[in-house]
Design a protein around this motif. Structure first.
Motif, short mmCIF file in Angstrom:
data_model
loop_
_atom_site.label_atom_id
_atom_site.label_comp_id
_atom_site.label_asym_id
_atom_site.label_seq_id
_atom_site.Cartn_x
_atom_site.Cartn_y
_atom_site.Cartn_z
N SER A 248 42.34 53.27 34.56
CA SER A 248 43.02 52.55 35.61
C SER A 248 44.04 53.29 36.35
CB SER A 248 43.65 51.11 35.09
OG SER A 248 44.91 51.51 34.63
N ASP A 249 44.36 53.23 37.67
CA ASP A 249 45.24 53.90 38.40
C ASP A 249 46.68 53.77 37.73
OD1 ASP A 249 43.40 54.39 40.18
OD2 ASP A 249 43.91 53.24 41.59
N ARG A 250 47.11 52.60 37.39
CA ARG A 250 48.28 52.54 36.60
C ARG A 250 48.40 53.55 35.09
NH1 ARG A 250 50.52 48.96 32.65
NH2 ARG A 250 48.60 48.00 32.29
N VAL A 251 47.38 53.53 34.66
CA VAL A 251 47.38 54.11 33.32
C VAL A 251 47.35 55.68 33.47
CG1 VAL A 251 45.73 55.15 31.57
CG2 VAL A 251 46.21 52.62 32.09
N GLN A 252 46.69 56.22 34.82
CA GLN A 252 46.49 57.66 35.21
C GLN A 252 48.22 58.09 35.41
OE1 GLN A 252 43.49 59.01 37.95
NE2 GLN A 252 42.56 57.10 37.68
N SER A 253 48.72 57.11 36.26
CA SER A 253 50.17 57.51 37.01
C SER A 253 50.85 57.64 35.66
CB SER A 253 50.32 56.44 37.84
OG SER A 253 50.81 55.22 36.99
N ALA B 37 42.28 57.54 30.00
CA ALA B 37 41.19 58.44 29.97
C ALA B 37 41.47 60.10 30.46
CB ALA B 37 39.97 57.99 31.10
N VAL B 38 42.66 60.11 31.30
CA VAL B 38 43.12 61.36 31.71
C VAL B 38 43.35 62.24 30.41
CG1 VAL B 38 45.75 60.78 31.98
CG2 VAL B 38 44.56 62.65 33.55
N PRO C 56 38.16 50.60 38.05
CA PRO C 56 38.10 50.44 36.61
C PRO C 56 36.64 49.60 36.19
CG PRO C 56 40.41 50.11 37.12
CD PRO C 56 39.65 50.46 38.30
N LYS C 57 36.48 48.50 37.13
CA LYS C 57 35.54 47.73 36.97
C LYS C 57 34.11 48.54 37.07
CE LYS C 57 33.17 43.37 38.66
NZ LYS C 57 31.73 44.08 38.67
N GLU C 58 34.11 49.45 38.17
CA GLU C 58 32.92 50.30 38.26
C GLU C 58 32.67 51.20 37.18
OE1 GLU C 58 32.90 50.40 43.27
OE2 GLU C 58 34.18 51.60 42.09
N PRO D 212 39.20 46.28 22.80
CA PRO D 212 40.61 46.24 23.37
C PRO D 212 40.36 45.86 24.62
CG PRO D 212 40.62 48.43 22.68
CD PRO D 212 39.43 47.83 21.88
N MET D 213 40.58 44.67 25.32
CA MET D 213 40.31 44.32 26.50
C MET D 213 41.52 43.79 27.32
SD MET D 213 36.48 43.08 26.57
CE MET D 213 36.71 42.26 25.04
#
Length: 337
Positions: free
Chosen positions: A106-111, A116-117, A186-188, A21-22
């Motif tokens: 990604s930051d949006r996902v973490q918020s 991954a969190v 996210p890219k890194e 999934p991308m």
């Protein structure tokens, strides 16, 4: 129940090779193209957030073509009740599997306290898996990292797998890199954290009854075959499958599944014509489909001219399938290559 088991078995067998999934890439147009290249590979949606479905009513995000089967819905979220509702909507839409994202950094996902969190809270993930399994008959699976930030993967990954297995998860895809939630983009996070394939193999040995797929850094069918021969149940390929879809998918049925002949990308373009015509008739635009076709002839003479013709021609008002067919003039038949 036999029908449910058949769906589960189809998805499990297909998981021998899957396309990751991308976000912004594996939409329904991309998946339709990939299915023409491989009949057997398991396809995944982009991550769809449970709140978008349950609170936002964004059911259009669940649309897909029947030809895409076997196809899995990946959900993002952390609330068991909401994920259960979203999983139910996915099952009702006809997906063969529902997958919980525990790997996106990604930051949006973490918020939103998911992605991954969630590696930091295996008990929460177990509650989510249990609630989703209670809500649907299709298989509920998990995609995760080996750990996040300063976690010790040798300790946290087995604990994580034990928790989701106890909740009834029988199939997991492990991205063999840590996710650094602070300090890396996210890219890194897709490139910089080192790969640890050996750890994934040790997890398969420690959880022999689980179906374990590996993800991360695998860019060819040869590499995929090596992972399968080493004892893993499945391989998930991401960016290589998107940027060089013919290299990864055209021979997948024959080489990975032992069934079927290699697909000809020129024939695939012709098979896309009726799909494009339907999309245009429904008010869509050509570039929404052809942006996923740019890498179809990667590495083949004429590939650059093909990409240029699609990139420049598909964005014009009124552009239709003739743009694709004319672009094929730059591609030599395989017999002449």
């Amino acid at each position: 129940m036999n029908g449910v088991n058949a769906l589960k078995n189809n998805a499990q067998k297909a998981a021998r090779l899957s396309v990751a999934p991308m976000m912004d890439w594996t939409d329904r147009h991309c998946r339709y193209l990939h299915r023409l290249l491989s009949q057997r590979t398991l396809l995944y949606t982009e991550m769809v957030t449970a709140p978008a479905l349950v609170r936002g009513g964004a059911l259009h995000l669940l649309e897909f073509s029947p030809q895409e089967h076997p196809v899995a819905l990946q959900l993002g979220g952390s609330d068991p009740r909401e994920l259960a509702q979203a999983a139910r909507l996915g099952a009702q839409a006809g997906y063969d599997e529902v997958n919980l994202n525990c790997g996106c950094p990604s930051d949006r996902v973490q918020s939103g306290t998911f992605g991954a969190v969630l590696m930091k809270d295996p008990a929460q993930v177990a509650d989510c898996v249990a609630a989703m399994r209670e809500a649907v008959d299709v298989e509920v699976t998990v995609k995760c990292r080996i750990g996040v930030d300063d976690q010790d993967p040798e300790q946290v990954l087995p604990e994580f797998l034990q928790a989701i297995q106890a909740a009834g998860c029988e199939r997991v895809t492990i991205h063999a890199r840590k996710a650094w939630l602070q300090g890396l983009s996210p890219k890194e996070n897709r490139d910089i954290p080192p790969l640890d394939y050996d750890l994934v193999h040790r997890m398969k040995a420690a959880f022999p009854e689980m179906h374990v797929s590996i993800n991360g850094g695998i860019a060819s069918l040869k590499q995929a075959q090596a992972q399968l021969e080493a004892g893993l149940d499945g391989v998930m390929i991401g960016r290589a499958a998107y940027h060089q879809p013919t290299d990864i998918l055209a021979e997948a049925d024959a080489l990975i599944f032992g069934d079927g002949a290699a697909a000809d990308p020129i024939e695939v373009v012709h098979k896309m014509v009726p799909y494009v015509e339907r999309h245009l008739a429904n008010g869509g635009r050509l570039h929404q489909i052809t942006r996923h076709m740019l890498g179809l002839f990667a590495g083949r003479p004429g590939a650059r001219a093909w990409r240029r013709a699609l990139s420049e021609g598909a964005v014009h008002d009124g552009a239709g399938p003739e743009v694709m067919l004319q672009a094929l003039d730059s591609i030599a038949p395989l017999a002449e290559v």
